[in-house]
Write an enzyme that holds these catalytic residues in place. Structure first.
Site: not given
Ligand SMILES: *Cc1c(COP(=O)(O)O)cnc(C)c1O
Length: 365
Positions: A34, A130, A254, A302
């Protein structure tokens, strides 16, 4: 060309994926790609793993579409399922697997007639609070999905809040909760994120879901023998574009945050927060100059940042500067170490590398 490139080592990605598989030999390892492969480029990562991964995990239909358009035919799990009922048609057309975490998603699925049954991952909220059904709702949801002609293979999934901690009661409670459900429903289980894949064999289930470890970041509070074998996939490589020596008592950058105590050789480096390098990086944050450690001196700008190279006489205009990853001489600076100096985690640094930084793949694909 401006000298700033994110080099992506696809052999390292495959190496890390195989480490995940070796940790969980009785479980299938879904490669989580993702957020554009945690900033590495999802399609390139998917292509590199397509021969080995039984499935990929993404956050949305858009992310899945990129993979399908790129010719990836491997199963893809939508880890949060659909965001609206009208997405079901494409889930069906693209042959995706989907999480179902809420009642409305279940209703939408039951009201839809797919071409082929859709594999569903029922998400249980085992304590993260969640996404997911409460444990006492799961049995009814599971039964409803078993009875639904729209639904193909069924899985039970949950997500850990504290699998990275060395000893966690919260983790143990979550595990017990899902194990109990899986046992009662005789359900194949998917629980393990990277830390659980690396350190909790009891949580591997039918499918584990490693994410950040694939990219070479160690998610464990205390590294173990396997996590120490992870290799960095991204090397964020810049160059020195200017050099000067300033006297003691001079302020750099800065706000004048960094003040020299002695004559100091300052290198200006071609990377900044406009590229995704974290502006919260403190003075003392490590970088590799010609493969040797030097430290950030002054606030990140930047397009530039400044480094104290007083102890690196070979530093010159055009010298290699690795912000994280592996230098030409083989030295490694882990993104986890940089993250600690930025009061953040590797995930935000890796996903934060902005589009203006070109990705270069090795081997090229
Ligand atoms: C992002 C995600 C993972 C992977 O998590 P990591 O900590 O990056 O290994 C696994 N399961 C779900 C549902 C996720 O959203």
């Amino acid at each position: 060309m401006r000298p700033l490139i994110a080099h992506i080592d696809l052999d390292a990605l495959r190496h890390n994926y195989r480490l995940a598989r070796r940790c969980a030999p009785y479980s299938q390892s879904i490669a989580v790609i993702k957020a554009d492969g945690y900033g590495h480029g999802a399609l390139a990562c998917a292509r590199a793993l397509a021969d080995e991964a039984p499935a990929f995990g993404v956050a949305s239909l858009d992310e899945a579409r990129v993979l399908r358009r790129g010719g990836i035919e491997t199963p893809i799990v939508l880890l949060e399922g659909i965001f609206s009922a009208d997405e079901l048609a494409e889930v069906d057309a693209q042959r995706l697997w989907m999480a179902v975490h809420s009642r409305w998603q279940l209703d939408a699925l039951q009201a839809y007639t797919p071409e082929a049954p859709i594999p569903v991952w029922v998400k249980v909220d085992s304590g993260m609070h969640r996404l997911g059904f409460a444990p006492d709702e799961v049995e009814a949801v599971w039964q409803a999905l078993c009875d639904a002609p729209q639904v193909g293979e069924l899985h039970l999934m949950s997500h850990f809040a504290t699998a990275d901690a060395a000893a966690s009661e919260h983790y143990a409670r979550q595990l017990a909760c899902v194990k109990d459900l899986a046992c009662r429903l005789d359900a194949p289980l998917s629980l393990a994120n990277s830390p659980a894949t690396l350190a909790h064999a009891e949580a591997h289930g039918a499918y584990n879901r490693p994410g950040v470890m694939l990219y070479g970041s160690d998610p464990l509070e205390q590294a173990n023998a396997v996590s120490r074998g992870l290799e960095p996939v991204m090397t964020l490589r810049a160059e020195i574009i200017a050099l000067r020596t300033v006297g003691p008592g001079e302020r750099i950058g800065y706000g004048g945050r960094f003040c020299t105590r002695a004559p100091t050789r300052v290198a200006v480096v071609s990377a900044g927060y406009g590229d995704g390098y974290d502006r919260h990086a403190a003075d003392g944050t490590p970088v590799l100059v010609e493969g040797r450690r030097a430290t950030l001196a002054g606030k990140v700008s930047m397009d530039m940042l400044t480094v104290d190279v007083s102890d690196i006489p070979e530093a010159r205009i055009g010298s290699e500067v690795v912000l994280w990853g592996r230098a030409a001489n083989g030295a490694v600076l882990s993104v986890d170490e940089v993250a600690r100096h930025c009061q953040t985690i590797s995930y935000t640094l890796l996903t934060g590398v902005l589009p203006r930084v070109p990705r270069r793949y090795h081997p090229s694909h």
